[in-house]
Design an enzyme around this catalytic site. Structure first.
Site, PDB file in Angstrom:
ATOM      1  N   GLU A   1       0.838  -1.210   0.000  1.00 12.28           N
ATOM      2  CA  GLU A   1       0.000   0.000   0.000  1.00 12.28           C
ATOM      3  C   GLU A   1       0.869   1.256   0.000  1.00 12.28           C
ATOM      4  O   GLU A   1       0.659   2.186  -0.770  1.00 12.28           O
ATOM      5  CB  GLU A   1      -0.905   0.035   1.249  1.00 12.28           C
ATOM      6  CG  GLU A   1      -1.954  -1.039   1.307  1.00 12.28           C
ATOM      7  CD  GLU A   1      -1.494  -2.264   2.069  1.00 12.28           C
ATOM      8  OE1 GLU A   1      -0.282  -2.603   2.020  1.00 12.28           O
ATOM      9  OE2 GLU A   1      -2.349  -2.899   2.714  1.00 12.28           O
TER      10      GLU A   1
ATOM     11  N   GLY B   1       6.685  -2.064  14.538  1.00 15.05           N
ATOM     12  CA  GLY B   1       5.919  -1.060  13.786  1.00 15.05           C
ATOM     13  C   GLY B   1       4.885  -0.344  14.635  1.00 15.05           C
ATOM     14  O   GLY B   1       4.798   0.887  14.644  1.00 15.05           O
TER      15      GLY B   1
ATOM     16  N   LYS C   1      -1.845 -11.145   2.646  1.00 16.59           N
ATOM     17  CA  LYS C   1      -0.925 -10.397   1.771  1.00 16.59           C
ATOM     18  C   LYS C   1      -0.440 -11.294   0.629  1.00 16.59           C
ATOM     19  O   LYS C   1      -0.389 -10.880  -0.523  1.00 16.59           O
ATOM     20  CB  LYS C   1       0.312  -9.944   2.559  1.00 16.59           C
ATOM     21  CG  LYS C   1       0.126  -8.716   3.413  1.00 16.59           C
ATOM     22  CD  LYS C   1       1.507  -8.285   3.959  1.00 16.59           C
ATOM     23  CE  LYS C   1       1.373  -7.424   5.182  1.00 16.59           C
ATOM     24  NZ  LYS C   1       2.646  -7.119   5.828  1.00 16.59           N
TER      25      LYS C   1
HETATM   26  O1  F6P Z   1      -0.053  -4.927   9.018  1.00 15.01           O
HETATM   27  C1  F6P Z   1       1.186  -5.509   9.120  1.00 15.01           C
HETATM   28  C2  F6P Z   1       2.284  -4.514   9.332  1.00 15.01           C
HETATM   29  O2  F6P Z   1       3.480  -5.216   9.224  1.00 15.01           O
HETATM   30  C3  F6P Z   1       2.206  -3.781  10.670  1.00 15.01           C
HETATM   31  O3  F6P Z   1       2.714  -4.508  11.724  1.00 15.01           O
HETATM   32  C4  F6P Z   1       2.974  -2.547  10.359  1.00 15.01           C
HETATM   33  O4  F6P Z   1       2.766  -1.544  11.303  1.00 15.01           O
HETATM   34  C5  F6P Z   1       2.425  -2.212   8.985  1.00 15.01           C
HETATM   35  O5  F6P Z   1       2.272  -3.476   8.365  1.00 15.01           O
HETATM   36  C6  F6P Z   1       3.272  -1.321   8.144  1.00 15.01           C
HETATM   37  O6  F6P Z   1       4.539  -1.855   7.935  1.00 15.01           O
HETATM   38  P1  F6P Z   1       5.725  -0.975   7.375  1.00 15.01           P
HETATM   39  O7  F6P Z   1       6.031   0.103   8.352  1.00 15.01           O
HETATM   40  O8  F6P Z   1       6.870  -1.923   7.189  1.00 15.01           O
HETATM   41  O9  F6P Z   1       5.280  -0.394   6.053  1.00 15.01           O
END
Ligand code: F6P
Length: 550
Positions: free
Chosen positions: A213, A268, A513
């Site tokens: 995304e 995260g 995913k």
């Molecule tokens: O939803 C899964 C996840 O890995 C979360 O734990 C994390 O906060 C989010 O996606 C975003 O991940 P990133 O900071 O690597 O883009």
């Protein structure tokens, strides 16, 4: 160690629960005028009243006994000292190091001290933030930045967004902070619509820098920027990266001078204290960002050192266990009577459910007890007009956290008094309920005819005994907010320890995913794989219509 549900402490709690079935919280208040004093405490500017839970002194003794049996104190030590307690990813969990005020070394899993590096990144970040806020760092045409757009999702979005909203009274008047997270193009499109590329700064926030995304939104934002007159040479001025993966950042075309790092030992959903907090710092400035860190650090110290009986995160965690595992509470409502906290429930959804929404314990065994509740919420008083019916008269108890400030940022007529009056009344109503006798007396006093009264009576009864916590503070300032967030982080850690979970991984997000890569290719025209008939049917239905539109 015996399995959790077979352990002596758990068994004692189960017996105690059976005894408590006959005891109403209302009667406990009637029997003890000191109940509020006994079951409330204050730390880091937050007053926690937990006296409206269905508990006695014995309950607390048994719950803290359970915590000791599960070695909460030992695991708490491991958390703060940087042991690799995230075992499936073999990582330390050190968001506490990001807000540490003193210089004691922190060495993840016995490695080098991370504190100097944390401070160095923050210093660089501070210089950049000041530059943008005071106008010495500008975009391609030398004009001051007016809009900062954070592109990120999950922990790279929810925390900073919640904090920016919560601290709006402290925001820079001429800098708008916007957030784009959803891969739905509408989110980016609607945001770009307001922007002038010359005065817009994009922050691409992603720990991995591979999240689909975020990378899709980042590429589209870059295309928009180039399409609106920006050049490749300007990218470094208008696109900043915050990431733990510098190699991927470089591939995207953002150089080290425009990159702020953080580390694998920052989860995260626990990352807003790191450079991930850049949009927050842009909004409120470094001094106030520092106050947020100071509030969180004060809560860390409290959690680290206070005995379990007087330890706010430990108590909140254990009360949750009491409600979930012994009273079958399926959910937990978070209701801030503070409009500025309107994104707190959304933030806590990830923090709690991504941490403890698990059915396999640290050793890989299927658990035979409930774990994370469904977290939901809305600001009060709005919530009263949506889901409070279920809280008052639904079939299962759902604990509520009420949050409120004594002082409003916007003392506007009589609003704040009304707001607080509602909060107090709701928690009292949930606890007290209304007996059939009381309901009958009220209906009779209102002159209700006998036949109608009998028909109405069951609908007018409130069972009561609905547990709630109140988290009260003087005013929602950066320090208090920092303490509040850290309180919830540690509460979730406590529950993870009791349930023997690894609260710091999130394997449950991976399967969807992976499957989306296949369905994505199929929507683009690849032959459909071997799906169930539902997925295949939807795919075909959508693909036909997508094709018609193009
Ligand atoms: O939803 C899964 C996840 O890995 C979360 O734990 C994390 O906060 C989010 O996606 C975003 O991940 P990133 O900071 O690597 O883009």
């Amino acid at each position: 160690m015996p399995s959790l549900t077979a352990s002596p402490a758990w068994q004692a709690l189960a017996r105690h629960r059976r005894d408590m079935g006959a005891v109403s919280t209302r009667s406990l208040f009637a029997a003890d005028p000191e109940r509020y004093r006994r079951f409330s405490l204050e730390a880091c500017g937050i007053r926690l009243d937990y006296s409206k839970n269905r508990i006695t002194a014995e309950t607390l003794e048994l719950l803290t006994g359970l915590a000791r049996e599960r070695d909460l104190e030992g695991l708490r030590e491991q958390l703060f000292s940087g042991s690799a307690i995230n075992t499936t990813e073999n990582r330390a969990v050190l968001h506490t190091a990001l807000r540490q005020r003193h210089d004691a070394p922190v060495t993840p899993d016995g490695g080098p001290d991370v504190i100097p590096e944390v401070r160095a990144v923050m210093q660089r970040l501070g210089a950049f933030v000041d530059g943008v806020r005071f106008g010495s760092v500008t975009g391609l045409s030398g004009r001051r930045f007016k809009d900062v757009v954070n592109i990120g999702i999950g922990g790279s979005d929810l925390g900073p967004l919640m904090v920016v909203e919560a601290l709006r009274p402290y925001q820079h008047p001429d800098l708008r902070i916007r957030f784009v997270s959803n891969v739905d193009g509408t989110h980016l499109y609607d945001t770009l619509d307001w922007l002038d590329p010359e005065t817009t700064l994009f922050i691409i926030t992603s720990k991995t820098f591979t999240t689909e995304e975020t990378m899709t939104n980042a590429r589209s934002a870059r295309d928009w920027f180039l399409g609106e007159g920006g050049t490749e040479a300007d990218i470094g001025k208008h696109f900043i990266a915050v990431s733990a993966n510098t190699a991927e950042v470089a591939k995207f075309g953002i150089g080290p001078e425009s990159t702020f790092n953080f580390w694998e030992w920052v989860g995260g959903r626990f990352s807003l204290w790191s450079a991930v907090g850049l949009p927050m710092a842009m909004a409120i400035g470094m001094e106030r960002f520092d106050r947020l860190l100071a509030g969180a650090h004060a809560m860390d110290e409290h959690f680290h050192t206070a005995p379990l009986e007087a330890n706010m995160p430990a108590l909140l965690g254990l009360l949750g266990v009491w409600a979930i595992n012994f009273w079958d509470a399926p959910a937990h409502a978070v209701v801030p009577y503070d409009q500025y906290l309107h994104r707190l429930p959304a933030y806590l959804q990830q923090l709690d459910m991504e941490s403890n929404g698990k059915s396999v314990d640290r050793d890989g065994n299927r658990v035979d007890y409930a774990t994370a509740p469904v977290i939901f919420g809305e600001p009060g008083t709005n919530a009263q007009h949506s889901f409070f019916q279920l809280l008052h008269q639904g079939t299962r108890p759902i604990p509520v956290d009420f949050l409120a400030a004594a002082e409003s940022h916007n003392p506007f007529g009589d609003h704040h008094r009304l707001l607080l009056a509602n909060m107090l009344a709701q928690s009292e109503a949930l606890m007290r309920g209304r007996t059939a006798g009381e309901a009958r007396a009220e209906l009779e006093a209102a002159g209700t005819p006998a036949a109608r009264l009998d028909a109405l009576l069951p609908h007018k009864v409130f069972e009561g005994n609905r547990p709630s916590n109140a988290l009260l503070y003087k005013k929602l300032d950066p320090y208090t907010l920092g303490a509040l967030i850290a309180l919830y982080e540690h509460k979730i850690f406590v529950q993870g320890v009791i349930w023997n979970l690894n609260s710091f991984d999130q394997w449950g997000v991976e399967l969807g995913k992976a499957l989306a890569r296949t369905t994505g290719a199929e929507l683009a025209g690849a032959p459909a794989a071997d799906h169930d008939s539902s997925t295949a049917g939807q795919l075909l239905w959508l693909r036909e219509r997508m094709a018609t539109e193009s």
